[in-house]
Scaffold this active site. Structure first.
Site, PDB file in Angstrom:
ATOM      1  N   CYS A  73       0.871  -1.177   0.000  1.00  0.00           N
ATOM      2  CA  CYS A  73       0.000   0.000   0.000  1.00  0.00           C
ATOM      3  C   CYS A  73       0.902   1.218   0.000  1.00  0.00           C
ATOM      4  O   CYS A  73       1.593   1.495   0.985  1.00  0.00           O
ATOM      5  CB  CYS A  73      -0.913   0.016   1.224  1.00  0.00           C
ATOM      6  SG  CYS A  73      -1.987   1.481   1.271  1.00  0.00           S
ATOM      7  N   HIS A 161      -2.688  -4.667 -10.402  1.00  0.00           N
ATOM      8  CA  HIS A 161      -3.468  -3.549 -10.916  1.00  0.00           C
ATOM      9  C   HIS A 161      -3.841  -3.780 -12.366  1.00  0.00           C
ATOM     10  O   HIS A 161      -3.022  -4.259 -13.156  1.00  0.00           O
ATOM     11  CB  HIS A 161      -2.683  -2.235 -10.831  1.00  0.00           C
ATOM     12  CG  HIS A 161      -2.508  -1.721  -9.443  1.00  0.00           C
ATOM     13  ND1 HIS A 161      -3.394  -0.838  -8.869  1.00  0.00           N
ATOM     14  CD2 HIS A 161      -1.579  -1.993  -8.506  1.00  0.00           C
ATOM     15  CE1 HIS A 161      -3.006  -0.579  -7.625  1.00  0.00           C
ATOM     16  NE2 HIS A 161      -1.898  -1.265  -7.381  1.00  0.00           N
ATOM     17  N   GLU A 210     -10.351  -0.118  -5.186  1.00  0.00           N
ATOM     18  CA  GLU A 210      -9.314  -0.914  -4.538  1.00  0.00           C
ATOM     19  C   GLU A 210      -9.846  -2.284  -4.124  1.00  0.00           C
ATOM     20  O   GLU A 210     -10.930  -2.396  -3.540  1.00  0.00           O
ATOM     21  CB  GLU A 210      -8.761  -0.188  -3.312  1.00  0.00           C
ATOM     22  CG  GLU A 210      -7.853   0.979  -3.650  1.00  0.00           C
ATOM     23  CD  GLU A 210      -6.967   1.357  -2.485  1.00  0.00           C
ATOM     24  OE1 GLU A 210      -6.303   0.462  -1.922  1.00  0.00           O
ATOM     25  OE2 GLU A 210      -6.948   2.544  -2.122  1.00  0.00           O
ATOM     26  N   CYS A 219      -5.072   6.154  -4.212  1.00  0.00           N
ATOM     27  CA  CYS A 219      -4.405   4.851  -4.181  1.00  0.00           C
ATOM     28  C   CYS A 219      -2.997   5.061  -4.713  1.00  0.00           C
ATOM     29  O   CYS A 219      -2.808   5.341  -5.902  1.00  0.00           O
ATOM     30  CB  CYS A 219      -5.159   3.836  -5.031  1.00  0.00           C
ATOM     31  SG  CYS A 219      -4.357   2.206  -5.122  1.00  0.00           S
TER      32      CYS A 219
END
Length: 275
Positions: A73, A161, A210, A219
């Site tokens: 993160c 992603h 997310e 993000c």
């Protein structure tokens, strides 16, 4: 035992950060969800534990609001880096995560840069269920002959992603399409879903659904992934400002070592003790 915490955010992407270097802190998924609940708990996108390690200043453990543990993160790394630098009285801090060792340094009084390392660009790195060119994967939303969204790029920033390129990020169907793609069979570990509008070669507007948290105000790894994906398609430069709902992040995908640097502000909201 009572647990003190610090509530922090990076561009509105918010965290409950728990000090766990004195005693282990391993909440159950139910406890994570209770802490993250914005109505009955403290409320956050992610719960963070700062743990001891011999390899860095601290180990950072991350749970999403749904109770699942994740590896990376970016905004949380900046927040924890700031806490560690304040405690050390130093301008640099190293953080170990499940995704690897990360270095952070001060970029201003309440701003932090983090070296997120090199992105994973192979289909196994994401990971994906089958071999595809991650510059533009065979995935579309809508009618076969006129899809609304199609051919996204895929990038791993220590977490998976997928980045769809859109004409107008404000009108992107984040809440409608995000949950569907998050759990798509092409992504066996789930995926973070970005909706990326390239406004200028060095300026990107991004919204992100997310994995395990839903749409967030910002993000960090998503911003890194968007710049990498856009640059690989020739749509943007390797250095760009990414505007999220919570504000701007500056991303630099360095050519010399391939590492991605992310810079932006951090904020302390309040402190307390876990119930």
């Amino acid at each position: 035992m009572s647990r003190s915490f610090v509530k922090m955010n990076g561009l509105g992407n918010d965290f409950v950060v728990v000090e766990a270097r004195g005693a282990p802190f391993r909440p159950t998924p139910e406890e994570v969800r209770a802490i993250a609940d914005r109505e009955s708990g403290i409320g956050c996108d992610q719960l963070i534990a700062i743990e001891p390690t011999a390899n860095a200043d601290a180990f950072m453990r991350i749970w999403n609001a749904d109770g699942s543990e994740v590896s990376a993160c970016g905004n949380a790394t900046r927040c924890v880096g700031w806490l560690l630098m304040q405690a050390k009285g130093d301008g640099r801090a190293t953080i170990e995560t499940l995704a690897g060792l990360l270095t952070t340094w001060a970029a201003g009084p309440r701003a932090v840069t983090v070296d997120m390392g090199a992105p994973g660009l192979g289909w196994r790195d994401i990971p994906m269920a089958e071999d595809m060119d991650t510059r533009g994967v065979e995935l579309q939303v809508g009618p076969i002959d006129a899809p609304h969204l199609h051919t996204p790029g895929c990038v791993s920033m220590g977490n998976p992603h997928v980045v769809f390129f859109v004409a107008n990020a404000e009108l992107a169907p984040v809440r409608e399409v995000g949950p569907m793609i998050e759990h798509h069979l092409l992504f066996p570990e789930g995926v973070n879903v970005g909706f990326c509008e390239v406004r200028e070669p060095d300026r990107i507007r991004l919204r992100v659904w997310e994995r395990g948290a839903g749409e967030t105000k910002a993000c960090g790894t998503g911003a890194c992934a968007a710049v990498v994906a856009a640059s690989r398609r020739g749509l943007a430069k390797r250095r760009a400002t990414v505007t999220l709902d919570g504000g701007d992040l500056k991303i630099d995908w360095r050519e010399d070592d391939g590492h991605v640097l992310m810079s932006g502000p951090v904020a302390v909201e309040f402190t307390g003790v876990l119930p």
